[in-house]
Design an enzyme around this catalytic site. Structure first.
Site, PDB file in Angstrom:
ATOM      1  N   HIS A  37       0.849  -1.194   0.000  1.00  0.00           N
ATOM      2  CA  HIS A  37       0.000   0.000   0.000  1.00  0.00           C
ATOM      3  C   HIS A  37       0.889   1.249   0.000  1.00  0.00           C
ATOM      4  CE1 HIS A  37      -3.578  -2.210   1.762  1.00  0.00           C
ATOM      5  NE2 HIS A  37      -2.619  -2.953   2.267  1.00  0.00           N
ATOM      6  N   GLU A 119       2.647  -0.801   4.336  1.00  0.00           N
ATOM      7  CA  GLU A 119       2.358   0.553   3.868  1.00  0.00           C
ATOM      8  C   GLU A 119       3.670   1.293   3.627  1.00  0.00           C
ATOM      9  OE1 GLU A 119      -0.611   2.148   3.427  1.00  0.00           O
ATOM     10  OE2 GLU A 119      -2.088   0.982   4.576  1.00  0.00           O
ATOM     11  N   HIS A 155      -2.396  -3.095  -3.408  1.00  0.00           N
ATOM     12  CA  HIS A 155      -3.803  -2.979  -3.002  1.00  0.00           C
ATOM     13  C   HIS A 155      -4.683  -2.844  -4.243  1.00  0.00           C
ATOM     14  CE1 HIS A 155      -6.621  -1.074   0.266  1.00  0.00           C
ATOM     15  NE2 HIS A 155      -7.009  -2.265  -0.102  1.00  0.00           N
ATOM     16  N   ASP A 165      -3.732   2.289  -4.820  1.00  0.00           N
ATOM     17  CA  ASP A 165      -2.377   2.357  -4.264  1.00  0.00           C
ATOM     18  C   ASP A 165      -1.657   1.014  -4.409  1.00  0.00           C
ATOM     19  OD1 ASP A 165      -4.356   1.474  -2.220  1.00  0.00           O
ATOM     20  OD2 ASP A 165      -2.649   1.372  -0.867  1.00  0.00           O
TER      21      ASP A 165
HETATM   22 ZN   LIG Z   1      -4.133   0.513   0.452  1.00  0.00          ZN
END
Ligand SMILES: [Zn+2]
Length: 194
Positions: A37, A119, A155, A165
């Site tokens: 992400h 992330e 994602h 993303d």
């Molecule tokens: Zn995401």
């Protein structure tokens, strides 16, 4: 040797910031998919502590006008990679973090059940730092050794149309080249046929 790097699903190389936003994986289900992400809070602003605060339910929703759009959101990711390459871990890999939402990977829904979320601090569509790739590739290799990961996707690949993303600024070619994982580990997208 690799085992000592892990303790109950926590990687010792990461700064530990425990999130309350997690639950048990379904019985007998192990993590096997990595989901990449991107996030920045407020969007496009780097270096602050808002991501940590969000994942730990400590964000002041009134601190920035953008936060009105995400007020009350309870989410998490197993890992965050900051712009300088610093690695943070919020949820044990043995637990289910809340990062994917409605999603599907190779016909299997609810990707949170069987995935690990990473992330990257960044803006959807923008590029990422060399230091972030260094940390990410180290982490991916550690995860592959510790668990039997069978797939890696953005994602955007597991929630197409709904999520975008990490976006076109993320260099998948670099990841594919560095990992030497079989083609079947990557999304069914022509851009991975190289
Ligand atoms: Zn995401």
């Amino acid at each position: 040797m690799g085992e000592r790097l892990w303790h109950d699903g926590w990687l010792r190389l990461a700064r530990r910031c425990e999130s309350p936003n997690f639950g048990a994986r379904p019985a007998g289900v192990l993590p096997e998919l990595i989901v990449i992400h991107s996030i920045s809070l407020p969007p496009g602003e780097y270096g602050g502590d808002a991501i940590e605060r969000l994942f730990m339910n400590r964000l002041d929703w009134d601190a920035h006008p953008y936060y009105a759009q995400i007020r009350g959101l309870e989410v998490s990711s197993h890992f965050v990679v900051r712009r300088d390459g610093e690695l943070l871990q919020f949820v044990s890999c043995d637990q289910r973090a809340w990062h994917a939402g409605a999603s599907q990977w190779r016909g299997r829904g609810n990707c949170n059940d069987f995935s690990i979320g990473i992330e990257l601090e960044g803006l959807e569509g923008s590029t990422f730092e060399d230091a972030q790739y260094d940390t990410l590739l180290m982490l991916l290799k550690r995860l592959m050794r510790r668990y039997r990961m069978t797939g890696i996707a953005g994602h955007e690949h597991i929630a197409p149309g709904r999520k975008h993303d990490p976006g076109p600024g993320f260099d998948w070619t670099r990841v594919v080249a560095a990992l030497h994982w079989p083609r079947r580990c990557f999304p069914e997208d022509p851009m991975f046929d190289r």
